[in-house]
Design a protein around this motif. Structure first.
Motif, PDB file in Angstrom:
ATOM      1  N   PHE A  44       0.831  -1.205   0.000  1.00  0.00           N
ATOM      2  CA  PHE A  44       0.000   0.000   0.000  1.00  0.00           C
ATOM      3  C   PHE A  44       0.867   1.257   0.000  1.00  0.00           C
ATOM      4  O   PHE A  44       2.011   1.237   0.463  1.00  0.00           O
ATOM      5  N   ASP A  45       0.315   2.332  -0.528  1.00  0.00           N
ATOM      6  CA  ASP A  45       1.011   3.615  -0.611  1.00  0.00           C
ATOM      7  C   ASP A  45       0.402   4.672   0.299  1.00  0.00           C
ATOM      8  O   ASP A  45       1.071   5.622   0.704  1.00  0.00           O
ATOM      9  N   ILE A  46      -0.895   4.531   0.589  1.00  0.00           N
ATOM     10  CA  ILE A  46      -1.627   5.514   1.389  1.00  0.00           C
ATOM     11  C   ILE A  46      -2.371   4.784   2.494  1.00  0.00           C
ATOM     12  O   ILE A  46      -3.078   3.805   2.228  1.00  0.00           O
ATOM     13  N   ILE A  47      -2.203   5.241   3.736  1.00  0.00           N
ATOM     14  CA  ILE A  47      -2.883   4.654   4.884  1.00  0.00           C
ATOM     15  C   ILE A  47      -3.920   5.650   5.393  1.00  0.00           C
ATOM     16  O   ILE A  47      -3.592   6.794   5.713  1.00  0.00           O
ATOM     17  N   CYS A  48      -5.163   5.202   5.454  1.00  0.00           N
ATOM     18  CA  CYS A  48      -6.255   6.091   5.849  1.00  0.00           C
ATOM     19  C   CYS A  48      -6.881   5.652   7.163  1.00  0.00           C
ATOM     20  O   CYS A  48      -7.065   4.457   7.415  1.00  0.00           O
ATOM     21  N   LYS A  49      -7.206   6.615   7.995  1.00  0.00           N
ATOM     22  CA  LYS A  49      -8.034   6.394   9.164  1.00  0.00           C
ATOM     23  C   LYS A  49      -9.328   7.176   8.923  1.00  0.00           C
ATOM     24  O   LYS A  49      -9.335   8.400   8.911  1.00  0.00           O
ATOM     25  N   PHE A  50     -10.401   6.429   8.661  1.00  0.00           N
ATOM     26  CA  PHE A  50     -11.705   7.042   8.435  1.00  0.00           C
ATOM     27  C   PHE A  50     -12.644   6.669   9.574  1.00  0.00           C
ATOM     28  O   PHE A  50     -12.498   5.620  10.201  1.00  0.00           O
ATOM     29  N   ASP A  51     -13.619   7.525   9.834  1.00  0.00           N
ATOM     30  CA  ASP A  51     -14.655   7.209  10.803  1.00  0.00           C
ATOM     31  C   ASP A  51     -15.791   6.444  10.135  1.00  0.00           C
ATOM     32  O   ASP A  51     -15.925   6.436   8.907  1.00  0.00           O
TER      33      ASP A  51
ATOM     34  N   LYS B 267      -9.390  25.712   8.438  1.00  0.00           N
ATOM     35  CA  LYS B 267      -9.519  25.033   7.149  1.00  0.00           C
ATOM     36  C   LYS B 267      -8.189  24.552   6.583  1.00  0.00           C
ATOM     37  O   LYS B 267      -8.109  24.164   5.417  1.00  0.00           O
ATOM     38  N   HIS B 268      -7.157  24.548   7.413  1.00  0.00           N
ATOM     39  CA  HIS B 268      -5.861  24.020   6.987  1.00  0.00           C
ATOM     40  C   HIS B 268      -5.494  22.764   7.772  1.00  0.00           C
ATOM     41  O   HIS B 268      -4.370  22.283   7.672  1.00  0.00           O
ATOM     42  N   HIS B 269      -6.443  22.251   8.533  1.00  0.00           N
ATOM     43  CA  HIS B 269      -6.198  21.071   9.361  1.00  0.00           C
ATOM     44  C   HIS B 269      -7.102  19.927   8.921  1.00  0.00           C
ATOM     45  O   HIS B 269      -8.326  20.097   8.815  1.00  0.00           O
ATOM     46  N   VAL B 270      -6.512  18.766   8.653  1.00  0.00           N
ATOM     47  CA  VAL B 270      -7.285  17.581   8.268  1.00  0.00           C
ATOM     48  C   VAL B 270      -7.856  16.963   9.537  1.00  0.00           C
ATOM     49  O   VAL B 270      -7.113  16.545  10.427  1.00  0.00           O
ATOM     50  N   ARG B 271      -9.165  16.892   9.624  1.00  0.00           N
ATOM     51  CA  ARG B 271      -9.833  16.417  10.836  1.00  0.00           C
ATOM     52  C   ARG B 271      -9.736  14.900  10.964  1.00  0.00           C
ATOM     53  O   ARG B 271      -9.564  14.172   9.996  1.00  0.00           O
ATOM     54  N   GLY B 272      -9.909  14.425  12.192  1.00  0.00           N
ATOM     55  CA  GLY B 272      -9.740  13.024  12.517  1.00  0.00           C
ATOM     56  C   GLY B 272     -10.572  12.030  11.718  1.00  0.00           C
ATOM     57  O   GLY B 272     -10.101  10.931  11.440  1.00  0.00           O
ATOM     58  N   PRO B 273     -11.824  12.354  11.340  1.00  0.00           N
ATOM     59  CA  PRO B 273     -12.643  11.364  10.643  1.00  0.00           C
ATOM     60  C   PRO B 273     -12.195  11.013   9.223  1.00  0.00           C
ATOM     61  O   PRO B 273     -12.743  10.080   8.634  1.00  0.00           O
ATOM     62  N   MET B 274     -11.208  11.721   8.656  1.00  0.00           N
ATOM     63  CA  MET B 274     -10.906  11.496   7.226  1.00  0.00           C
ATOM     64  C   MET B 274      -9.432  11.704   6.933  1.00  0.00           C
ATOM     65  O   MET B 274      -9.068  12.415   5.999  1.00  0.00           O
ATOM     66  N   LYS B 275      -8.578  11.076   7.686  1.00  0.00           N
ATOM     67  CA  LYS B 275      -7.136  11.232   7.520  1.00  0.00           C
ATOM     68  C   LYS B 275      -6.611  10.288   6.428  1.00  0.00           C
ATOM     69  O   LYS B 275      -6.920   9.101   6.426  1.00  0.00           O
ATOM     70  N   ALA B 276      -5.771  10.815   5.530  1.00  0.00           N
ATOM     71  CA  ALA B 276      -5.082  10.003   4.528  1.00  0.00           C
ATOM     72  C   ALA B 276      -3.600  10.357   4.570  1.00  0.00           C
ATOM     73  O   ALA B 276      -3.215  11.491   4.272  1.00  0.00           O
ATOM     74  N   TYR B 277      -2.764   9.392   4.956  1.00  0.00           N
ATOM     75  CA  TYR B 277      -1.334   9.621   5.120  1.00  0.00           C
ATOM     76  C   TYR B 277      -0.537   8.926   4.012  1.00  0.00           C
ATOM     77  O   TYR B 277      -0.833   7.777   3.666  1.00  0.00           O
ATOM     78  N   ARG B 278       0.472   9.598   3.490  1.00  0.00           N
ATOM     79  CA  ARG B 278       1.460   8.905   2.677  1.00  0.00           C
ATOM     80  C   ARG B 278       2.166   7.906   3.597  1.00  0.00           C
ATOM     81  O   ARG B 278       2.571   8.266   4.713  1.00  0.00           O
ATOM     82  N   LYS B 279       2.310   6.675   3.146  1.00  0.00           N
ATOM     83  CA  LYS B 279       2.827   5.644   4.038  1.00  0.00           C
ATOM     84  C   LYS B 279       4.193   6.001   4.611  1.00  0.00           C
ATOM     85  O   LYS B 279       4.443   5.801   5.818  1.00  0.00           O
ATOM     86  N   GLU B 280       5.085   6.557   3.800  1.00  0.00           N
ATOM     87  CA  GLU B 280       6.412   6.921   4.281  1.00  0.00           C
ATOM     88  C   GLU B 280       6.328   7.923   5.428  1.00  0.00           C
ATOM     89  O   GLU B 280       7.071   7.841   6.411  1.00  0.00           O
ATOM     90  N   CYS B 281       5.424   8.875   5.303  1.00  0.00           N
ATOM     91  CA  CYS B 281       5.220   9.877   6.350  1.00  0.00           C
ATOM     92  C   CYS B 281       4.667   9.218   7.605  1.00  0.00           C
ATOM     93  O   CYS B 281       5.153   9.473   8.720  1.00  0.00           O
ATOM     94  N   PHE B 282       3.659   8.382   7.429  1.00  0.00           N
ATOM     95  CA  PHE B 282       3.018   7.698   8.548  1.00  0.00           C
ATOM     96  C   PHE B 282       4.032   6.898   9.359  1.00  0.00           C
ATOM     97  O   PHE B 282       4.068   6.968  10.597  1.00  0.00           O
TER      98      PHE B 282
END
Length: 284
Positions: free
Chosen positions: A90-97, A143-158
């Motif tokens: 995987f390339d993108i890791i998401c935490k969704f509500d 409006k510059h902050h990604v809220r907890g219910p819809m986070k998508a991280y680049r795996k390397e960053c995560f």
């Protein structure tokens, strides 16, 4: 790019179908979804299995119900789901509500943002809630902050920031840590995500206790915590609210409750908050 989506869910039989249906309707199809059933006592498990029976991209993990504490509960469920997966593919890791509705182009737009901007570490849209029959911007954060219910991280960053912290304030801690590592957090305002349930509606913790604990677990030093408490008291127009927040914060310090961040990360968080304070109030 391929998405790994982890969705913690506790008693979400009414909301979860909207979330999973919105994933089925995505224009970008290369994703895997793991729904973590966190000790649900309703029909959430049966509902999840219906999706699994019809689409191999859906899996589930069943947990015993975890303690209902703001922040730590949802991250605990997320981590239990994540550890069942091999992230190599995987390339993108998401935490969704489990109570959001994604626009049909959500994953595709996020994917394109990551592909076209190698410095992006965290990407998401804006949350909207229903009010008087209309969907309006939630407005609980800038409006510059990604809220907890819809986070998508680049795996390397995560991976570089050590994943999510099982603590109150985790969805602000991540933003500061990744920025400190040289990554960017980016909100795509054209992506409107509908939030079905108002956040915090099922928390039993009192507001003053919440803020005091939040400022402590965020790692704020006493000066910055008191400044933050005064801002919340000003919003509520209550001097007593300030003292109640401070009391909760000091109780955490007295009891030396464990922080989920290192000393270096705590310093980075305080430095960031101090810079924000100087920029906003001292015009420095």
């Amino acid at each position: 790019m391929r998405f790994l989506i982890i969705i913690p869910a506790h008693n979400e039989e009414e909301n979860l179908p909207f979330t999973l249906d919105s994933l089925l309707q995505q224009s970008f199809k290369d994703f895997k979804t793991v729904v973590v059933n966190d000790g649900s006592t309703d029909k959430t498990p049966e509902l999840i299995r219906k999706y699994m029976d019809n689409d191999s991209r859906f899996e589930t993990v069943d947990l015993q119900k975890s303690a209902h504490q703001p922040g730590s509960k949802v991250v605990n469920a997320f981590k239990n789901g994540l550890k069942t997966q091999n992230t190599d593919g995987f390339d993108i890791i998401c935490k969704f509500d489990a109570d959001i509705i994604l626009p049909g182009n959500y994953l595709e737009t996020v994917k394109n943002a990551f592909e076209n901007n190698t410095e992006y570490g965290l990407v998401g849209g804006l949350l909207y809630v229903e009010k008087d029959g209309n969907w309006v911007y939630e407005g609980n954060s800038n409006k510059h902050h990604v809220r907890g219910p819809m986070k998508a991280y680049r795996k390397e960053c995560f991976l570089q920031m050590g994943g999510l912290r099982e603590t109150l304030g985790w969805d602000n801690i991540d933003s500061i840590l990744l920025e400190n590592l040289g990554w960017k957090e980016v909100v795509l305002p054209e992506l409107h995500v509908k939030l079905i349930k108002v956040k915090g509606a099922d928390y039993t913790i009192r507001p003053a206790d919440y803020y005091g604990r939040y400022f402590y677990f965020l790692g704020l030093n006493r000066f910055l915590a008191y400044i933050a408490a005064s801002k919340e008291a000003a919003k509520s127009k209550s001097a007593s609210f300030f003292f109640k927040i401070v009391k909760a914060y000091e109780a955490c310090k007295t009891n030396k409750l464990e922080l989920k961040i290192s000393k270096e990360e705590q310093k980075a968080i305080n430095d960031k908050r101090w810079k924000m304070l100087k920029k906003k109030w001292l015009k420095m």
